[in-house]
Design a protein around this motif. Structure first.
Motif, PDB file in Angstrom:
ATOM      1  N   THR A   9      39.630  46.199  33.925  1.00 62.85           N
ATOM      2  CA  THR A   9      40.988  45.581  34.485  1.00 62.85           C
ATOM      3  C   THR A   9      41.230  45.695  35.720  1.00 62.85           C
ATOM      4  N   GLY A  10      40.528  46.484  36.476  1.00 66.72           N
ATOM      5  CA  GLY A  10      40.905  46.488  38.088  1.00 66.72           C
ATOM      6  C   GLY A  10      40.602  45.338  38.894  1.00 66.72           C
ATOM      7  N   GLN A  11      41.224  44.757  39.669  1.00 66.90           N
ATOM      8  CA  GLN A  11      41.362  43.536  40.416  1.00 66.90           C
ATOM      9  C   GLN A  11      40.033  43.482  41.122  1.00 66.90           C
ATOM     10  N   ASP A  12      39.319  44.570  41.455  1.00 66.84           N
ATOM     11  CA  ASP A  12      38.058  44.535  42.186  1.00 66.84           C
ATOM     12  C   ASP A  12      36.965  44.123  41.191  1.00 66.84           C
ATOM     13  N   GLN A  13      37.241  44.342  40.052  1.00 66.47           N
ATOM     14  CA  GLN A  13      36.093  44.015  38.977  1.00 66.47           C
ATOM     15  C   GLN A  13      36.286  42.563  38.515  1.00 66.47           C
ATOM     16  N   GLU A 293      31.663  43.620  39.910  1.00 70.68           N
ATOM     17  CA  GLU A 293      32.049  42.344  39.555  1.00 70.68           C
ATOM     18  C   GLU A 293      31.903  42.222  37.906  1.00 70.68           C
ATOM     19  N   LEU A 294      32.638  41.138  37.343  1.00 68.61           N
ATOM     20  CA  LEU A 294      32.656  41.102  35.959  1.00 68.61           C
ATOM     21  C   LEU A 294      31.453  40.704  35.513  1.00 68.61           C
ATOM     22  N   LYS A 295      30.533  40.109  36.410  1.00 67.79           N
ATOM     23  CA  LYS A 295      29.317  39.786  35.690  1.00 67.79           C
ATOM     24  C   LYS A 295      28.396  40.957  35.423  1.00 67.79           C
ATOM     25  N   GLY A 296      28.424  41.935  36.610  1.00 66.95           N
ATOM     26  CA  GLY A 296      27.892  43.188  36.611  1.00 66.95           C
ATOM     27  C   GLY A 296      28.207  44.003  35.307  1.00 66.95           C
ATOM     28  N   GLN A 297      29.651  43.986  35.103  1.00 65.31           N
ATOM     29  CA  GLN A 297      30.043  44.348  33.935  1.00 65.31           C
ATOM     30  C   GLN A 297      29.539  44.012  32.540  1.00 65.31           C
ATOM     31  N   TYR A 298      29.510  42.741  32.559  1.00 70.93           N
ATOM     32  CA  TYR A 298      28.731  42.158  31.185  1.00 70.93           C
ATOM     33  C   TYR A 298      27.281  42.739  31.143  1.00 70.93           C
TER      34      TYR A 298
END
Length: 326
Positions: A9-13, A293-298
């Protein structure tokens, strides 16, 4: 062992190349992959989607996965209104909510939160315990409440949670006082000790405190908050995790790994680290994925699912919803 993950949920992500609404797809994908729980964390010091708002958003698009806070900071919110919000999320999710709470830490991550909330730093642990007691009283139908910090000679009817006893409430913390309070008052324990041996020692203290309070030691769920980064190159995993914790805390990894549980490296190395914690007694693990980043989170979500596939429950067919494409 149940494995869960934190929503980024962090904006950096999500902000660099995404949209916070993409977090809905992340929640769906976590459920599709069979993860047991989906947690959110809390702060006013770094930009993020507010945790209870986030849980309310993912409630109608998930069916099975448990929803949790890790850790919610009650000092940031008015207690009666928070009890209503938590009960509402519990109702809307069909009783899938778990609430882990904390009292914040000394230094730059604790006192500023109290100053922003205009709440004294002193006696913060007693204030936390009393706030939880007030929530439980409201959920049980109390018409009045009298404590050291909160006093209500008359309380209106409160929103009731899905379960009569309310959602389970866990405590985050590993000081001797926190261990004793967990055993006496709380339904679960969500620490992040950097050494599995410390986890085993802390869990023994929690269970002893439960016995002394006349509770069954098994009444306290042993959980673990752990930072995870999986990469075929251990050095690459370390570099990425270093960037991640610097973004979150402004501290290098070499400092954070002396404070928090961290599992990084190859799949075999991460599995070995998690195994040491389960051998120490952890039964529910909530992983915060080390990716900016969200792509890396996925990508990390998929890698963790591949790693722990034998331990996560299989999602019912009806719950397999693909993340929305953008």
């Amino acid at each position: 062992m149940n494995i869960g993950v934190f929503l980024p949920t962090g904006q950096d992500q999500w902000a660099p190349v995404g949209d916070p609404r993409d977090l809905i797809g992340f929640a769906r994908r976590a459920e599709q992959l069979g993860f047991a729980s989906l947690f959110v964390n809390d702060s006013l010091l770094t930009p993020r989607i507010e945790p209870l708002t986030m849980l309310a958003a993912v409630t109608p698009v998930t069916e099975r996965i448990r929803l949790g806070t890790g850790a919610l900071l009650p000092v940031l919110r008015r207690p009666v209104q928070t009890a209503q919000t938590l009960a509402s999320v519990d109702q809307l999710s069909g009783g899938r909510l778990t609430v882990a709470v904390g009292a914040a830490f000394p230094g730059r991550f604790g006192r500023p939160l109290h100053e922003l909330s205009q709440v004294p730093w002193e006696r913060r642990f007693a204030r936390l315990d009393e706030t939880v007691a007030l929530w439980r009283a409201l959920w049980a139908g109390a018409t009045e409440f009298h404590g050291e910090f909160h006093s209500f000679p008359e309380l209106p009817p409160a929103t009731r949670p899905f379960r009569p006893q309310g959602p389970p409430i866990w405590l985050g913390g590993a000081t001797p006082a926190a261990l004793a309070r967990t055993g006496r008052r709380y339904d679960g324990w969500l620490p992040y000790p950097p050494d599995p041996a410390d986890y085993a020692t802390g869990l023994a203290a929690v269970r002893q405190a439960a016995r002394e309070a006349g509770r069954a030691p098994e009444a306290v769920t042993p959980a673990l908050f752990v930072n995870v980064r999986i990469d075929e190159d251990p050095e690459a995993a370390r570099r990425t995790m270093d960037a991640y914790v610097r973004s979150n805390y402004g501290l290098p990894l070499e400092e954070v790994e002396h404070i928090q549980a961290i599992a990084l490296g190859t799949p075999e190395q991460v599995a070995a680290t998690l195994r040491r914690y389960t051998q120490a007694g952890a039964r529910q693990v909530v992983a915060r994925l080390g990716a900016l980043e969200l792509k890396g989170q996925y990508e990390q979500l998929e890698r963790l699912a591949d790693l722990v596939a034998p331990t996560v429950p299989t999602a019912p067919t009806a719950a397999l919803v693909r993340p929305a494409s953008r």
